[in-house]
Design a protein around this motif. Sequence first.
Motif, PDB file in Angstrom:
ATOM      1  N   LEU A  33      22.098  46.504  30.671  1.00 28.18           N
ATOM      2  CA  LEU A  33      22.580  45.124  30.546  1.00 28.18           C
ATOM      3  C   LEU A  33      23.131  44.876  29.137  1.00 28.18           C
ATOM      4  O   LEU A  33      24.192  44.280  28.971  1.00 28.18           O
ATOM      5  N   ASP A  34      22.391  45.352  28.123  1.00 27.89           N
ATOM      6  CA  ASP A  34      22.846  45.176  26.744  1.00 27.89           C
ATOM      7  C   ASP A  34      24.153  45.920  26.487  1.00 27.89           C
ATOM      8  O   ASP A  34      25.066  45.396  25.851  1.00 27.89           O
ATOM      9  N   LYS A  35      24.238  47.128  27.001  1.00 27.84           N
ATOM     10  CA  LYS A  35      25.438  47.944  26.804  1.00 27.84           C
ATOM     11  C   LYS A  35      26.656  47.302  27.481  1.00 27.84           C
ATOM     12  O   LYS A  35      27.744  47.251  26.907  1.00 27.84           O
ATOM     13  N   ALA A  36      26.451  46.799  28.693  1.00 25.53           N
ATOM     14  CA  ALA A  36      27.545  46.125  29.409  1.00 25.53           C
ATOM     15  C   ALA A  36      27.976  44.862  28.669  1.00 25.53           C
ATOM     16  O   ALA A  36      29.174  44.580  28.544  1.00 25.53           O
ATOM     17  N   ASP A  41      31.900  41.960  25.483  1.00 22.54           N
ATOM     18  CA  ASP A  41      32.119  41.165  24.279  1.00 22.54           C
ATOM     19  C   ASP A  41      33.201  41.807  23.404  1.00 22.54           C
ATOM     20  O   ASP A  41      34.055  41.120  22.842  1.00 22.54           O
ATOM     21  N   LYS A  42      33.185  43.123  23.329  1.00 17.75           N
ATOM     22  CA  LYS A  42      34.192  43.826  22.533  1.00 17.75           C
ATOM     23  C   LYS A  42      35.574  43.677  23.154  1.00 17.75           C
ATOM     24  O   LYS A  42      36.562  43.443  22.448  1.00 17.75           O
ATOM     25  N   ARG A  43      35.649  43.810  24.490  1.00 20.35           N
ATOM     26  CA  ARG A  43      36.948  43.704  25.177  1.00 20.35           C
ATOM     27  C   ARG A  43      37.539  42.298  25.065  1.00 20.35           C
ATOM     28  O   ARG A  43      38.753  42.132  25.023  1.00 20.35           O
ATOM     29  N   TYR A  48      34.107  35.031  24.369  1.00 21.27           N
ATOM     30  CA  TYR A  48      33.128  34.488  25.305  1.00 21.27           C
ATOM     31  C   TYR A  48      31.704  34.925  24.948  1.00 21.27           C
ATOM     32  O   TYR A  48      30.851  35.057  25.809  1.00 21.27           O
ATOM     33  N   SER A  49      31.447  35.146  23.678  1.00 24.91           N
ATOM     34  CA  SER A  49      30.172  35.671  23.210  1.00 24.91           C
ATOM     35  C   SER A  49      28.988  34.826  23.692  1.00 24.91           C
ATOM     36  O   SER A  49      27.978  35.367  24.146  1.00 24.91           O
ATOM     37  N   ASP A  50      29.093  33.514  23.584  1.00 23.76           N
ATOM     38  CA  ASP A  50      27.991  32.640  23.997  1.00 23.76           C
ATOM     39  C   ASP A  50      27.693  32.791  25.479  1.00 23.76           C
ATOM     40  O   ASP A  50      26.532  32.879  25.882  1.00 23.76           O
ATOM     41  N   ARG A  51      28.728  32.838  26.286  1.00 26.30           N
ATOM     42  CA  ARG A  51      28.534  32.965  27.735  1.00 26.30           C
ATOM     43  C   ARG A  51      27.985  34.340  28.106  1.00 26.30           C
ATOM     44  O   ARG A  51      27.173  34.459  29.015  1.00 26.30           O
ATOM     45  N   ILE A  52      28.428  35.358  27.405  1.00 28.62           N
ATOM     46  CA  ILE A  52      27.938  36.713  27.669  1.00 28.62           C
ATOM     47  C   ILE A  52      26.456  36.792  27.337  1.00 28.62           C
ATOM     48  O   ILE A  52      25.661  37.321  28.116  1.00 28.62           O
ATOM     49  N   GLN A  53      26.060  36.253  26.193  1.00 22.15           N
ATOM     50  CA  GLN A  53      24.650  36.267  25.798  1.00 22.15           C
ATOM     51  C   GLN A  53      23.803  35.464  26.777  1.00 22.15           C
ATOM     52  O   GLN A  53      22.704  35.869  27.150  1.00 22.15           O
TER      53      GLN A  53
END
Length: 106
Positions: A33-36, A41-43, A48-53
């Motif tokens: 999950l962390d790796k995905a 986030d990198k792509r 969308y960092s907040d939504r990804i977290q």
Amino acid sequence: MGLLDNVKAKLGPAKGKVSDLAQRHEGKIHHGLDKAAQAVDKRTKGKYSDRIQSGTGRAKGAMERLTHKEDGAPNTGGTTPSGARGTTPPPTAGGTPPPEAPPPTS
């Protein structure tokens, strides 16, 4: 018996198997999950960092509920129980937590 009751009755044994597999591979699942999340986030360049977290946290919470549902004991693994909010905000796109706000003045 309604349709939902029939579905629940048929999926009951599968839930036990999934729970057992999730317990045995919990670390690998969390790592995945962390790796995905990092890859997405990198792509998206952190847009969308907040939504990804948030989504990653929800997925991990669902995993916790699935793996520890049959324990009957409170979660003492050092992680925050699902639904609980910590006081530390999630890290920013750069991987460092945002600076803390100064204390309010009265």
